[in-house]
Design a protein around this motif. Structure first.
Motif, PDB file in Angstrom:
ATOM      1  N   GLN A 130       0.838  -1.189   0.000  1.00 13.41           N
ATOM      2  CA  GLN A 130       0.000   0.000   0.000  1.00 13.41           C
ATOM      3  C   GLN A 130       0.873   1.239   0.000  1.00 13.41           C
ATOM      4  O   GLN A 130       1.827   1.334   0.769  1.00 13.41           O
ATOM      5  N   PHE A 131       0.508   2.175  -0.883  1.00 18.79           N
ATOM      6  CA  PHE A 131       1.211   3.445  -0.983  1.00 18.79           C
ATOM      7  C   PHE A 131       0.195   4.571  -1.049  1.00 18.79           C
ATOM      8  O   PHE A 131      -0.873   4.411  -1.644  1.00 18.79           O
ATOM      9  N   PRO A 132       0.532   5.729  -0.483  1.00 19.89           N
ATOM     10  CA  PRO A 132      -0.350   6.872  -0.683  1.00 19.89           C
ATOM     11  C   PRO A 132      -0.352   7.196  -2.171  1.00 19.89           C
ATOM     12  O   PRO A 132       0.661   7.029  -2.845  1.00 19.89           O
ATOM     13  N   LEU A 133      -1.476   7.605  -2.695  1.00 20.42           N
ATOM     14  CA  LEU A 133      -1.522   7.905  -4.123  1.00 20.42           C
ATOM     15  C   LEU A 133      -2.124   9.284  -4.377  1.00 20.42           C
ATOM     16  O   LEU A 133      -1.490  10.147  -4.944  1.00 20.42           O
ATOM     17  N   GLY A 134      -3.328   9.483  -3.971  1.00 18.61           N
ATOM     18  CA  GLY A 134      -3.971  10.778  -4.171  1.00 18.61           C
ATOM     19  C   GLY A 134      -4.709  10.844  -5.492  1.00 18.61           C
ATOM     20  O   GLY A 134      -4.280  10.276  -6.495  1.00 18.61           O
ATOM     21  N   HIS A 135      -5.828  11.536  -5.450  1.00 14.85           N
ATOM     22  CA  HIS A 135      -6.675  11.667  -6.635  1.00 14.85           C
ATOM     23  C   HIS A 135      -5.958  12.390  -7.776  1.00 14.85           C
ATOM     24  O   HIS A 135      -5.992  11.949  -8.922  1.00 14.85           O
ATOM     25  N   PRO A 162       5.037   2.676 -15.051  1.00  9.08           N
ATOM     26  CA  PRO A 162       4.606   3.691 -16.016  1.00  9.08           C
ATOM     27  C   PRO A 162       3.209   4.204 -15.669  1.00  9.08           C
ATOM     28  O   PRO A 162       2.333   3.433 -15.246  1.00  9.08           O
ATOM     29  N   ALA A 163       3.008   5.498 -15.824  1.00 13.04           N
ATOM     30  CA  ALA A 163       1.723   6.112 -15.478  1.00 13.04           C
ATOM     31  C   ALA A 163       0.571   5.478 -16.244  1.00 13.04           C
ATOM     32  O   ALA A 163      -0.542   5.367 -15.718  1.00 13.04           O
ATOM     33  N   SER A 164       0.826   5.035 -17.466  1.00 17.08           N
ATOM     34  CA  SER A 164      -0.244   4.426 -18.266  1.00 17.08           C
ATOM     35  C   SER A 164      -0.811   3.177 -17.587  1.00 17.08           C
ATOM     36  O   SER A 164      -2.003   2.898 -17.690  1.00 17.08           O
ATOM     37  N   ILE A 165       0.009   2.432 -16.875  1.00 21.34           N
ATOM     38  CA  ILE A 165      -0.452   1.236 -16.169  1.00 21.34           C
ATOM     39  C   ILE A 165      -1.313   1.630 -14.966  1.00 21.34           C
ATOM     40  O   ILE A 165      -2.355   1.031 -14.713  1.00 21.34           O
ATOM     41  N   VAL A 166      -0.891   2.660 -14.261  1.00 19.79           N
ATOM     42  CA  VAL A 166      -1.658   3.117 -13.096  1.00 19.79           C
ATOM     43  C   VAL A 166      -3.007   3.678 -13.543  1.00 19.79           C
ATOM     44  O   VAL A 166      -4.048   3.326 -12.985  1.00 19.79           O
ATOM     45  N   THR A 167      -2.996   4.527 -14.555  1.00 21.74           N
ATOM     46  CA  THR A 167      -4.263   5.128 -14.992  1.00 21.74           C
ATOM     47  C   THR A 167      -5.205   4.078 -15.583  1.00 21.74           C
ATOM     48  O   THR A 167      -6.414   4.153 -15.368  1.00 21.74           O
ATOM     49  N   LYS A 168      -4.654   3.106 -16.285  1.00 18.04           N
ATOM     50  CA  LYS A 168      -5.504   2.043 -16.830  1.00 18.04           C
ATOM     51  C   LYS A 168      -6.155   1.234 -15.699  1.00 18.04           C
ATOM     52  O   LYS A 168      -7.317   0.837 -15.798  1.00 18.04           O
ATOM     53  N   HIS A 169      -5.417   1.000 -14.630  1.00 15.89           N
ATOM     54  CA  HIS A 169      -5.942   0.249 -13.492  1.00 15.89           C
ATOM     55  C   HIS A 169      -7.174   0.932 -12.891  1.00 15.89           C
ATOM     56  O   HIS A 169      -8.105   0.263 -12.453  1.00 15.89           O
ATOM     57  N   TYR A 170      -7.174   2.259 -12.875  1.00 15.70           N
ATOM     58  CA  TYR A 170      -8.273   3.001 -12.263  1.00 15.70           C
ATOM     59  C   TYR A 170      -9.294   3.522 -13.275  1.00 15.70           C
ATOM     60  O   TYR A 170     -10.243   4.208 -12.895  1.00 15.70           O
ATOM     61  N   GLU A 171      -9.115   3.162 -14.536  1.00 17.23           N
ATOM     62  CA  GLU A 171     -10.028   3.604 -15.590  1.00 17.23           C
ATOM     63  C   GLU A 171     -11.468   3.177 -15.283  1.00 17.23           C
ATOM     64  O   GLU A 171     -11.730   2.028 -14.947  1.00 17.23           O
ATOM     65  N   GLY A 172     -12.385   4.131 -15.380  1.00 16.84           N
ATOM     66  CA  GLY A 172     -13.795   3.840 -15.155  1.00 16.84           C
ATOM     67  C   GLY A 172     -14.210   3.774 -13.698  1.00 16.84           C
ATOM     68  O   GLY A 172     -15.381   3.560 -13.402  1.00 16.84           O
ATOM     69  N   GLN A 173     -13.258   3.937 -12.770  1.00 18.54           N
ATOM     70  CA  GLN A 173     -13.579   3.905 -11.346  1.00 18.54           C
ATOM     71  C   GLN A 173     -13.762   5.327 -10.819  1.00 18.54           C
ATOM     72  O   GLN A 173     -13.097   6.248 -11.268  1.00 18.54           O
ATOM     73  N   ASP A 174     -14.658   5.478  -9.871  1.00 14.58           N
ATOM     74  CA  ASP A 174     -14.851   6.771  -9.217  1.00 14.58           C
ATOM     75  C   ASP A 174     -13.875   6.859  -8.048  1.00 14.58           C
ATOM     76  O   ASP A 174     -14.203   6.494  -6.923  1.00 14.58           O
ATOM     77  N   ILE A 175     -12.671   7.327  -8.325  1.00 15.29           N
ATOM     78  CA  ILE A 175     -11.651   7.395  -7.279  1.00 15.29           C
ATOM     79  C   ILE A 175     -11.952   8.499  -6.266  1.00 15.29           C
ATOM     80  O   ILE A 175     -11.404   8.495  -5.171  1.00 15.29           O
ATOM     81  N   ARG A 176     -12.818   9.418  -6.610  1.00 17.74           N
ATOM     82  CA  ARG A 176     -13.178  10.511  -5.694  1.00 17.74           C
ATOM     83  C   ARG A 176     -14.141  10.072  -4.597  1.00 17.74           C
ATOM     84  O   ARG A 176     -14.404  10.825  -3.676  1.00 17.74           O
ATOM     85  N   LYS A 177     -14.651   8.846  -4.667  1.00 15.79           N
ATOM     86  CA  LYS A 177     -15.578   8.397  -3.627  1.00 15.79           C
ATOM     87  C   LYS A 177     -14.857   8.143  -2.303  1.00 15.79           C
ATOM     88  O   LYS A 177     -15.480   8.043  -1.259  1.00 15.79           O
ATOM     89  N   HIS A 178     -13.534   8.047  -2.355  1.00 16.99           N
ATOM     90  CA  HIS A 178     -12.730   7.862  -1.148  1.00 16.99           C
ATOM     91  C   HIS A 178     -12.004   9.162  -0.839  1.00 16.99           C
ATOM     92  O   HIS A 178     -11.341   9.730  -1.707  1.00 16.99           O
ATOM     93  N   SER A 179     -12.111   9.632   0.399  1.00 21.03           N
ATOM     94  CA  SER A 179     -11.449  10.891   0.746  1.00 21.03           C
ATOM     95  C   SER A 179      -9.924  10.720   0.789  1.00 21.03           C
ATOM     96  O   SER A 179      -9.184  11.623   0.426  1.00 21.03           O
ATOM     97  N   TYR A 180      -9.456   9.568   1.234  1.00 21.91           N
ATOM     98  CA  TYR A 180      -8.026   9.284   1.264  1.00 21.91           C
ATOM     99  C   TYR A 180      -7.782   8.133   0.312  1.00 21.91           C
ATOM    100  O   TYR A 180      -8.263   7.020   0.511  1.00 21.91           O
ATOM    101  N   PHE A 181      -7.037   8.391  -0.728  1.00 21.65           N
ATOM    102  CA  PHE A 181      -6.880   7.440  -1.820  1.00 21.65           C
ATOM    103  C   PHE A 181      -5.488   6.820  -1.789  1.00 21.65           C
ATOM    104  O   PHE A 181      -4.484   7.525  -1.807  1.00 21.65           O
ATOM    105  N   ARG A 182      -5.435   5.484  -1.733  1.00 25.58           N
ATOM    106  CA  ARG A 182      -4.167   4.759  -1.690  1.00 25.58           C
ATOM    107  C   ARG A 182      -4.131   3.708  -2.798  1.00 25.58           C
ATOM    108  O   ARG A 182      -5.160   3.218  -3.226  1.00 25.58           O
ATOM    109  N   LEU A 183      -2.912   3.362  -3.193  1.00 27.54           N
ATOM    110  CA  LEU A 183      -2.692   2.249  -4.116  1.00 27.54           C
ATOM    111  C   LEU A 183      -2.653   0.982  -3.270  1.00 27.54           C
ATOM    112  O   LEU A 183      -1.885   0.907  -2.304  1.00 27.54           O
ATOM    113  N   HIS A 184      -3.477   0.001  -3.593  1.00 32.96           N
ATOM    114  CA  HIS A 184      -3.502  -1.304  -2.922  1.00 32.96           C
ATOM    115  C   HIS A 184      -3.313  -2.355  -4.004  1.00 32.96           C
ATOM    116  O   HIS A 184      -4.272  -2.736  -4.664  1.00 32.96           O
TER     117      HIS A 184
END
Length: 161
Positions: A75-80, A112-134
């Protein structure tokens, strides 16, 4: 808050140091830049990339009890904003300070950022106030201390490097 800034700074300085040992120019950008923490280029400045560094004192999370306790995920801090503003020319460096031990070198997961963004594609990451990579340990192992994504992005065949 001061401790989290020290942890973040340690990760950024370690990544900058490692990039210099690989023969690249690396500079920390001003605090509060929304998309990158480090600007890196090859020695001829013919290629440049932005790097977002996310650091934690200890990323490993386990599952199970007693003898059945096994590594489960990192787990790492990530942020919206880090995900929302990432572009294909960026790289994420997730730095695990391994409990801040003086005897261990941090682990860096270069993704690579493309892998991270693809992982979260279509997800509402703003539904969590504190956003982490798990991510599962098995997924992260492919990126552990593998600097080739940065080397590949900064290599320029026309100048031999």
């Amino acid at each position: 808050m001061a401790n989290s800034k020290l942890i973040a700074s340690a990760g950024e300085h370690y990544v900058t140091y490692m990039l210099s040992t690989l023969g690249f120019i690396a500079a920390l950008v001003r605090e509060g830049a929304p998309t990158i923490d480090i600007l890196a280029s090859n020695l001829h400045a013919s290629r440049t990339i932005g790097i977002q560094v996310k650091t934690t004192a200890s990323a490993m999370r386990t599952r199970g009890r007693g003898k059945n306790k096994v590594p489960h995920e990192l787990q790492f801090p990530l942020g919206h904003k880090a995900v929302e503003h990432a572009n294909p020319g960026h790289v994420f460096c997730f730095v695990d300070l391994l409990g801040q031990s003086d005897n261990l070198r941090p682990d860096v997961y270069i993704v690579p950022a493309s892998i991270v963004t693809k992982h979260y594609e279509g997800q509402d990451i703003r539904k969590h106030s504190y956003f982490r990579l798990h991510w599962p340990v098995s997924k992260m192992l492919a990126f552990q201390n593998d600097w080739s994504p940065i080397v590949d992005l900064l290599s320029d065949p026309s100048d031999g490097g």
